[in-house]
Enzyme design. Structure first.
Site, PDB file in Angstrom:
ATOM      1  N   GLU A  25     -35.974 -33.760 -36.902  1.00 25.07           N
ATOM      2  CA  GLU A  25     -35.683 -35.186 -37.157  1.00 25.07           C
ATOM      3  C   GLU A  25     -34.274 -35.350 -37.706  1.00 25.07           C
ATOM      4  OE1 GLU A  25     -36.118 -38.300 -40.608  1.00 25.07           O
ATOM      5  OE2 GLU A  25     -37.540 -36.629 -40.621  1.00 25.07           O
ATOM      6  N   ASP A  45     -31.528 -37.557 -35.561  1.00 22.31           N
ATOM      7  CA  ASP A  45     -30.868 -38.741 -36.100  1.00 22.31           C
ATOM      8  C   ASP A  45     -29.388 -38.730 -35.740  1.00 22.31           C
ATOM      9  OD1 ASP A  45     -30.789 -41.076 -38.101  1.00 22.31           O
ATOM     10  OD2 ASP A  45     -29.350 -39.691 -38.979  1.00 22.31           O
ATOM     11  N   ASP A  82     -39.679 -41.065 -37.033  1.00 24.88           N
ATOM     12  CA  ASP A  82     -39.309 -39.662 -37.247  1.00 24.88           C
ATOM     13  C   ASP A  82     -39.579 -38.819 -36.004  1.00 24.88           C
ATOM     14  OD1 ASP A  82     -38.595 -40.292 -39.816  1.00 24.88           O
ATOM     15  OD2 ASP A  82     -40.353 -39.387 -40.774  1.00 24.88           O
ATOM     16  N   GLU A 120     -37.006 -39.307 -33.208  1.00 23.15           N
ATOM     17  CA  GLU A 120     -35.775 -38.563 -33.489  1.00 23.15           C
ATOM     18  C   GLU A 120     -35.977 -37.061 -33.286  1.00 23.15           C
ATOM     19  OE1 GLU A 120     -33.756 -41.627 -36.723  1.00 23.15           O
ATOM     20  OE2 GLU A 120     -34.934 -39.934 -37.450  1.00 23.15           O
TER      21      GLU A 120
END
Length: 226
Positions: free
Chosen positions: A42, A46, A115, A118
């Protein structure tokens, strides 16, 4: 878990299926079963998402300044937008959750869905490279990336004010509430005309929330005209 089905939705077949398995594993499940979970992916995803969206906006909106590009990017990578993308994929049904997290409705929690989106993007990036990750991002955010939608985010407050000035009125923005922790507040505003609500919106800053309220008002006006 039928990860092949998810691969079909993404249009991508993993060379290393364990990457996808890890991206779909919640920390609660990972802790219970002593297997890797998605938190590190994650973190990477991002950054991949932000770079891909930044590059897209840079070339798609060459006339737009840095401040406005930043606001549009914030909308595209925020939790609500990614949660909608996850719901369109039915992503919640593929997540490995502990019994407790399952019972508490973890498959529908926006924070978890965001989450996992990502993490999946990071898994694709590691398995197939940046270009493949960009293709997946374009797939899952296709509605939000349409040029006409992007242009809706270009200073909606000014557009609303111009429209109302032609009728001899002015918009008034009213603070409604602020929620969330101090480091990640969510502001709510509504825009009024003579005490009548024209639109409402939320954002991570007062300015973003007012812009969201103005966009909502413009959309409501459009619907009335149609």
């Amino acid at each position: 878990m039928n990860t092949r089905e998810l691969e079909g939705k993404l249009g991508y077949r993993f060379n290393d299926p364990k990457l996808l398995e890890t991206a779909l594993t919640h920390p609660s499940f990972g802790g219970d079963h002593h297997v890797p979970h998605y938190q590190r992916l994650e973190f990477l995803g991002d950054a991949v998402l932000e770079l891909a969206v930044s590059r897209y906006l840079f070339f798609e909106l060459p006339e737009v300044d840095e401040g406005k590009l930043t606001r549009i990017r914030a909308y595209l990578v925020r939790e609500e937008t990614l949660c909608r993308a996850a719901e369109r994929l039915g992503l919640g049904g593929y997540i490995n959750l502990s019994v407790g997290e399952e019972r508490s409705g973890g498959r529908r929690k926006p924070s978890i869905l965001c989450d996992v989106v990502e993490a999946v993007l990071a898994a694709v990036y590691l398995d197939g490279g940046f270009d493949e990750a960009v293709r997946i991002i374009a797939l899952i955010l296709k509605d939000e990336l349409r040029p006409e939608v992007l242009k809706d985010h270009l200073d909606a407050k000014s557009r609303l004010q111009e429209m109302m000035q032609r009728e001899g009125t002015m918009p008034v923005y009213e603070f409604v509430s602020v929620e969330g922790p101090p480091h990640a507040p969510v502001f709510s505003y509504r825009v009024l005309e003579g005490g009548r609500e024209l639109g409402a919106g939320e954002g991570t800053s007062k300015q973003n929330a007012q812009q969201a309220a103005a966009r909502d008002a413009l959309k409501r006006m459009e619907r009335k005209l149609n």
